[in-house]
Every structure is written in structure tokens, then in C-alpha cells.
Design a protein around this motif. Structure first.
Motif, PDB file in Angstrom:
ATOM      1  N   UNK A 328       0.857  -1.190   0.000  1.00 22.01           N
ATOM      2  CA  UNK A 328       0.000   0.000   0.000  1.00 22.01           C
ATOM      3  C   UNK A 328       0.887   1.233   0.000  1.00 22.01           C
ATOM      4  N   UNK A 329       0.477   2.248  -0.754  1.00 23.15           N
ATOM      5  CA  UNK A 329       1.256   3.474  -0.865  1.00 23.15           C
ATOM      6  C   UNK A 329       0.292   4.653  -0.825  1.00 23.15           C
ATOM      7  N   UNK A 330       0.508   5.573   0.126  1.00 16.54           N
ATOM      8  CA  UNK A 330      -0.424   6.690   0.323  1.00 16.54           C
ATOM      9  C   UNK A 330       0.325   8.017   0.313  1.00 16.54           C
ATOM     10  N   UNK A 331      -0.334   9.013  -0.306  1.00 18.73           N
ATOM     11  CA  UNK A 331       0.257  10.353  -0.415  1.00 18.73           C
ATOM     12  C   UNK A 331      -0.575  11.320   0.419  1.00 18.73           C
ATOM     13  N   UNK A 332       0.091  12.079   1.293  1.00 15.86           N
ATOM     14  CA  UNK A 332      -0.604  13.023   2.170  1.00 15.86           C
ATOM     15  C   UNK A 332      -0.050  14.424   1.995  1.00 15.86           C
ATOM     16  N   UNK A 333      -0.936  15.405   2.043  1.00 12.50           N
ATOM     17  CA  UNK A 333      -0.536  16.806   2.050  1.00 12.50           C
ATOM     18  C   UNK A 333      -0.549  17.272   3.498  1.00 12.50           C
ATOM     19  N   UNK A 334       0.610  17.690   4.005  1.00  6.36           N
ATOM     20  CA  UNK A 334       0.699  18.040   5.415  1.00  6.36           C
ATOM     21  C   UNK A 334       1.089  19.511   5.597  1.00  6.36           C
ATOM     22  N   UNK A 336      -0.922  21.803   6.536  1.00  4.15           N
ATOM     23  CA  UNK A 336      -1.542  22.222   7.783  1.00  4.15           C
ATOM     24  C   UNK A 336      -2.357  21.052   8.323  1.00  4.15           C
ATOM     25  N   UNK A 337      -2.869  21.194   9.550  1.00  5.47           N
ATOM     26  CA  UNK A 337      -3.565  20.087  10.209  1.00  5.47           C
ATOM     27  C   UNK A 337      -4.817  19.666   9.448  1.00  5.47           C
ATOM     28  N   UNK A 338      -5.554  20.624   8.922  1.00  7.57           N
ATOM     29  CA  UNK A 338      -6.778  20.266   8.206  1.00  7.57           C
ATOM     30  C   UNK A 338      -6.451  19.487   6.935  1.00  7.57           C
ATOM     31  N   UNK A 339      -5.410  19.902   6.230  1.00  3.72           N
ATOM     32  CA  UNK A 339      -5.041  19.219   4.982  1.00  3.72           C
ATOM     33  C   UNK A 339      -4.658  17.765   5.238  1.00  3.72           C
ATOM     34  N   UNK A 340      -3.894  17.517   6.293  1.00  2.00           N
ATOM     35  CA  UNK A 340      -3.463  16.146   6.545  1.00  2.00           C
ATOM     36  C   UNK A 340      -4.628  15.283   7.022  1.00  2.00           C
ATOM     37  N   UNK A 341      -5.575  15.872   7.758  1.00  2.00           N
ATOM     38  CA  UNK A 341      -6.759  15.108   8.168  1.00  2.00           C
ATOM     39  C   UNK A 341      -7.616  14.738   6.959  1.00  2.00           C
ATOM     40  N   UNK A 392       3.824   8.937   2.228  1.00  2.00           N
ATOM     41  CA  UNK A 392       4.586  10.127   1.830  1.00  2.00           C
ATOM     42  C   UNK A 392       3.872  11.356   2.393  1.00  2.00           C
ATOM     43  N   UNK A 393       4.548  12.067   3.284  1.00  2.00           N
ATOM     44  CA  UNK A 393       4.019  13.291   3.888  1.00  2.00           C
ATOM     45  C   UNK A 393       4.667  14.472   3.169  1.00  2.00           C
ATOM     46  N   UNK A 394       3.915  15.094   2.274  1.00  2.00           N
ATOM     47  CA  UNK A 394       4.452  16.147   1.413  1.00  2.00           C
ATOM     48  C   UNK A 394       4.118  17.532   1.976  1.00  2.00           C
ATOM     49  N   UNK A 395       5.006  18.490   1.727  1.00  2.00           N
ATOM     50  CA  UNK A 395       4.806  19.899   2.107  1.00  2.00           C
ATOM     51  C   UNK A 395       4.776  20.126   3.611  1.00  2.00           C
ATOM     52  N   UNK A 396       5.624  19.432   4.351  1.00  2.00           N
ATOM     53  CA  UNK A 396       5.679  19.656   5.798  1.00  2.00           C
ATOM     54  C   UNK A 396       6.569  20.867   6.079  1.00  2.00           C
ATOM     55  N   UNK A 397       6.051  22.032   5.706  1.00  2.00           N
ATOM     56  CA  UNK A 397       6.861  23.247   5.732  1.00  2.00           C
ATOM     57  C   UNK A 397       6.603  24.144   6.934  1.00  2.00           C
ATOM     58  N   UNK A 398       5.658  23.757   7.790  1.00  2.00           N
ATOM     59  CA  UNK A 398       5.403  24.531   9.016  1.00  2.00           C
ATOM     60  C   UNK A 398       5.416  23.560  10.202  1.00  2.00           C
ATOM     61  N   UNK A 399       6.585  22.968  10.465  1.00  2.00           N
ATOM     62  CA  UNK A 399       6.662  21.926  11.504  1.00  2.00           C
ATOM     63  C   UNK A 399       6.734  22.513  12.906  1.00  2.00           C
ATOM     64  N   UNK A 410       2.393  22.293  12.664  1.00  2.95           N
ATOM     65  CA  UNK A 410       1.885  20.920  12.734  1.00  2.95           C
ATOM     66  C   UNK A 410       2.900  20.014  13.430  1.00  2.95           C
ATOM     67  N   UNK A 411       2.409  19.213  14.368  1.00  5.05           N
ATOM     68  CA  UNK A 411       3.240  18.181  15.003  1.00  5.05           C
ATOM     69  C   UNK A 411       3.016  16.883  14.241  1.00  5.05           C
ATOM     70  N   UNK A 412       3.955  16.533  13.376  1.00  7.10           N
ATOM     71  CA  UNK A 412       3.776  15.381  12.494  1.00  7.10           C
ATOM     72  C   UNK A 412       3.657  14.075  13.267  1.00  7.10           C
ATOM     73  N   UNK A 413       4.217  14.032  14.463  1.00  6.97           N
ATOM     74  CA  UNK A 413       4.180  12.779  15.227  1.00  6.97           C
ATOM     75  C   UNK A 413       2.751  12.355  15.571  1.00  6.97           C
ATOM     76  N   UNK A 414       1.838  13.315  15.612  1.00  7.44           N
ATOM     77  CA  UNK A 414       0.439  12.970  15.863  1.00  7.44           C
ATOM     78  C   UNK A 414      -0.176  12.227  14.683  1.00  7.44           C
ATOM     79  N   UNK A 415       0.456  12.323  13.529  1.00 10.52           N
ATOM     80  CA  UNK A 415      -0.101  11.731  12.315  1.00 10.52           C
ATOM     81  C   UNK A 415       0.734  10.563  11.792  1.00 10.52           C
ATOM     82  N   UNK A 416       1.690  10.110  12.595  1.00  5.80           N
ATOM     83  CA  UNK A 416       2.494   8.943  12.222  1.00  5.80           C
ATOM     84  C   UNK A 416       1.939   7.710  12.931  1.00  5.80           C
ATOM     85  N   UNK A 417       1.824   6.579  12.237  1.00  7.46           N
ATOM     86  CA  UNK A 417       1.447   5.342  12.928  1.00  7.46           C
ATOM     87  C   UNK A 417       2.388   5.112  14.103  1.00  7.46           C
TER      88      UNK A 417
END
Length: 471
Positions: A328-334, A336-341, A392-399, A410-417
Motif C-alpha cells: 500500500x502506498x499513500x500520499x498526504x498533504x501536510x 496544515x492540520x486540516x489538509x493532513x486530516x 509520503x508526507x508532502x509539504x511539511x513546511x510549518x513543523x 503541525x506536530x507530524x508525530x500525531x499523524x504517524x502510525x
């Protein structure tokens, strides 16, 4: 299960062997063993010969603290088990996790941490916090289950002063041990893969080499005979075989109608940025592939660099070339928080198309409650044997990193398995994102690479000599 209690004269003595539901409420001690001959043994307590040993102070501390918590009984591993009886020892080791789990209180006695009566970590004492984080207790194999199994874990200095509990010190504890906070808060260990649970012990040591395996029995949820003398390698191999068998039995029961280990989801290009022309960067592609190769644990690559430098293009090209390597391969836009959700909602829909009864995902409103959807997808990615996915977490430009005061960060760790498995690529402009393997993507400098790009975009064959030839 033998327990300890004080008699009317203040003497510590062993109770009868409680069995099953007859076990009364008790406190339990977690500690590191001292040098050989310093701990109070079962024989010492039976013959009343151990009061002069240094280890008796820990027994007295545990009993006194239990009485302060209105508990009559307490348990200490050094003297409550007859280690000379192999049958009893084997039963105790296989029961140890449950004994800690059933304790009303677990007292962690840190013999190498000292404080004045007015100090506390909860009060913000940084020097004391440093001592706590460097304690030998965090390096021992058996103390791992003693941290995870009990609901109530309280830390004390060698003077018996309270430092804090598992909840108040969860941040420091998680950073030191690498254990997710969710596990410290009591999330069932079965929701974490065997690979991740075993990874928590990687930097820990045991005096007897076989205990590297035996101390993981309760954490892995299995039982097996104890055979001291078989060696570390053989013991770990038996543990692996036992956990593999338990997982197979579980999946044969729960994956009804679904091929075991089939977590495949077709790769959708719908959310992947379209790259018209990608050339060069062969070395970077090879480096990404090498970093994400291998089996066992989580593999993460962070691609960082200036905006427009080619980070996303590199990630896209890797996914297209290696899509067959993943189930399985998934692409996410991160961004901001709403985009990744919203990205997680799309992923949930993708999974449901291939697996309509997917665990947890099928029970949530994937468009309504986005927080539940995020948790459900993370849980699905954390299922045992579901290890060959790529996110793939793309555009993580406001970490959310030190120095970034933006409340929208955005705290990316909240969105990592939360389990230690799978593969992850993150693209970001920030060099402060420190997760896994960090690779800086730089501007292409070589003339051949630049000409290859120009040839691809113009449709004309370019060479190093083209300019001199009037083209």
C-alpha cells in the motif's frame, strides 16, 4: 504468589502462597539489583538472616510506602521467589508481567538518583531531571515490563522521596526509552507490533543472557519454558517462534474471509503532484532506496531543502519506480492540520474499497469525524504483518520544532502510525525535522544534469558542445 507483610513487631515476613482470586491487594517493587551477595534472598528471609544486607533497605522502603498507601501486603522479587526451585522460578518468570499488572501500586526505587526533601522533578528541578533520565533503571531488561505492566507507577529516589509518577513524567520517560506515550498511558500492547515492542528493549541489558528473551514474554503476550543455559541466541529464536505461532493463530481467527497478510491497496495517483519531466538525481534516488530498504523496523527518510528545489519531484519519482515494492502506498498533504486530516479521510476511503471490513476504519464516519478517522487509519497501518506500506508526507513546511512559535505549526508525530513498522518519506523546507534519515536536496550543479533537464523540457537533444555549435 508469596507476598510480604509486617507483623505486629514490625518484622517483615513471608505469607502463604496465594493462588488465583485469593491474592489480596498488594504493592510491588521495581529496582535494579545490586552487586552479588548484597540482595536479600528467599533463604535469607526464611532464616531471618538478611537484615544486615544493603538490599534490606529497599524491602523496608517498599513495606513502609505500602503502609502509607494503606496496603498490607507487598512483593519484592529478590526474596519472594525461591530461585533454587527451577519449577517455581519458571512459573514466576512466566507470571511476572501479570503480577506487576495486577499490583495496586508499583514503586520504582532509583538507587542512583538523589534529592533534597524539597526538590522534585514535578517542581521543575532540571538537575534532578537529568539524574532521572540517566538512571541505570532505564537500561535494564526486566524493568521494561515493570514500567509498562502496572497502571500506577511511582518513582522514588534512594532516600525514598517521591519524584513523580508515570503520567507526570511521561514526556521524559518516553524520550529516554523510545516508548510511545500511548503505551505508557495504558494502550493495550497488542495494538503495537511485536517488532516495535521488541525494539523497546534494544538498548537494555540483562545479567543472564537468556533473560533478553524471557523478560519479553509478558510484553509479547506469550508463555514458554525457561531453560537457563540455552544461550541468548537460542532463547530469542524460541521467543520468535512462539510469537509467530501466536500471531498466526490470532490472524487465522480474525481474518475470516480475507487472505492472511493481504493488506494490498491499489496505488492511486489522484493526490500525487504531476511531474511532467524528471531527470537526473540518480544518486539521490539510490540513497532514498537504500535508506528505505530492509525488513524489521520503521524506515523514515526526510527530504529537506529550499522551496522549488525538487524534493516533491524526488518523492514522486521514487514512488512511481518502486510502487511494486509496497502493498500500500499513500500520499498526504501536510501543509496544515486540516489538509493532513483530509488526506487521511481519502486514505480511509482507499482502504475500504479494497477491504470493506477493515478493522476500525469500517466503524467510523470517514468524512464526519476526522480525528477518529486518523486514529482508525493509524491503527490499520499498525496491524501485525501490515508492514509493507509507504506513507509520503508532502509539504511539511510549518513543523512544530523549537523556535517556531506559529500556533498553526503541525506536530507530524500525531499523524504517524505509532508502531515501529512501515516506510515513510517526508518532504520539508526545514532542516530541524529530525526523524529517521535526513537527506538535504540541493540545487543541481553539474552541466550534464542541467542539459538533461533542458533536453527533456524542450524536446531537443542538447550536448555540452551545443552552445558552441550555434544552437
Amino acid at each position: 504468589m508469596r507476598l510480604l507483610e509486617y507483623d505486629s513487631a514490625g518484622k517483615v515476613w513471608l505469607t502463604k502462597d496465594f493462588v488465583g482470586n485469593d491474592v489480596p491487594p498488594y504493592a510491588i517493587l521495581s529496582h535494579t539489583w545490586g552487586a552479588e551477595g548484597t540482595e536479600v534472598t528467599f533463604a535469607d528471609l526464611t532464616h531471618d538472616t538478611g537484615k544486615g544486607k544493603p538490599g534490606y533497605d529497599k524491602i523496608r522502603f517498599c513495606g513502609d510506602q505500602a503502609r502509607r498507601d494503606t496496603l498490607t501486603y507487598f512483593w519484592v522479587d529478590t526474596c519472594c521467589i525461591d530461585n533454587s526451585n527451577n519449577t517455581e522460578l519458571s512459573e514466576a518468570i512466566n507470571s511476572m508481567f501479570r503480577w506487576y499488572q495486577n499490583a495496586v501500586k508499583c514503586y520504582v526505587y532509583l538507587s542512583d538518583v538523589s534529592q533534597s526533601p524539597v526538590d522534585s522533578i514535578d517542581g521543575g528541578n532540571q538537575e534532578l531531571c537529568g539524574e532521572f533520565r540517566k538512571s541505570r533503571w532505564f537500561t535494564r531488561g526486566w524493568t521494561l515490563q515493570e514500567l509498562l505492566a502496572p497502571a500506577s507507577v511511582v518513582f522514588f529516589t534512594k532516600e525514598g522521596q517521591r519524584l513523580g509518577d508515570k503520567k507526570s513524567l511521561e514526556g521524559d520517560t518516553s524520550e529516554v526509552t523510545g516508548i510511545p506515550i500511548a503505551a505508557l498511558r495504558g494502550r493495550p500492547l497488542s495494538s503495537f507490533s511485536i517488532i516495535e515492542r521488541r525494539s523497546w528493549q534494544t538498548r537494555r541489558e540483562t545479567t543472564r543472557k537468556e533473560d533478553k528473551a524471557y523478560s519479553l514474554l509478558g510484553i509479547c503476550g506469550v508463555y514458554m519454558p525457561i531453560i537457563y543455559g540455552e544461550g541468548e541466541e537460542h532463547a530469542l529464536k524460541r521467543l520468535q517462534d512462539t510469537t509467530d505461532g501466536a500471531l498466526k493463530d490470532k490472524f487465522d481467527l480474525t481474518m475470516t474471509g480475507t487472505k492472511r497478510d493481504d493488506f494490498s491497496v491499489p496505488f492511486s495517483l489522484a493526490d500525487v503532484p504531476e511531474i511532467q519531466h524528471f531527470v537526473a538525481r540518480k544518486d539521490e534516488l539510490g540513497e532514498v532506496q537504500q535508506a528505505l530498504s530492509g525488513d524489521g523496523g520503521r524506515r523514515t527518510v526526510v527530504l529537506y531543502g529550499l522551496g522549488g528545489i525538487g524534493k516533491t519531484q524526488l518523492a514522486v519519482e521514487y514512488t512511481k519506480r518502486h510502487r511494486d515494492d509496497y502493498s500500500a502506498l499513500f500520499w498526504l498533504n501536510i501543509k496544515d492540520a486540516d489538509a493532513v486530516k483530509q488526506s487521511f479521510a481519502k486514505i480511509a476511503s482507499q482502504i475500504l474499497r479494497s477491504h470493506p471490513s477493515a478493522d476500525r476504519i469500517s466503524t467510523v464516519d470517514v468524512r464526519g469525524n476526522l480525528d477518529d478517522t486518523v486514529d482508525a487509519v493509524k491503527a490499520w497501518l499498525s496491524l501485525p504483518h501490515n508492514t509493507r506500506w509507504l506513507m509520503v508526507y508532502d509539504n511539511y513546511d510549518n513543523p512544530r520544532v523549537p523556535g517556531n512559535q506559529d500556533t498553526a505549526a503541525v506536530d507530524i508525530r500525531k499523524f504517524l502510525p505509532e508502531t515501529y513498522q512501515g516506510s515513510i518519506i517526508i518532504t520539508t523546507r526545514s532542516s530541524q525535522v529530525k526523524i529517521g534519515r535526513c537527506m538535504q536536496v540541493r540545487k543541481l550543479q553539474s552541466l550534464p544534469d542541467s542539459l538533461e533537464i533542458l533536453s527533456s523540457t524542450s524536446g531537443r537533444q542538447m550536448s555540452i558542445h551545443s552552445k558552441d555549435e550555434g544552437n
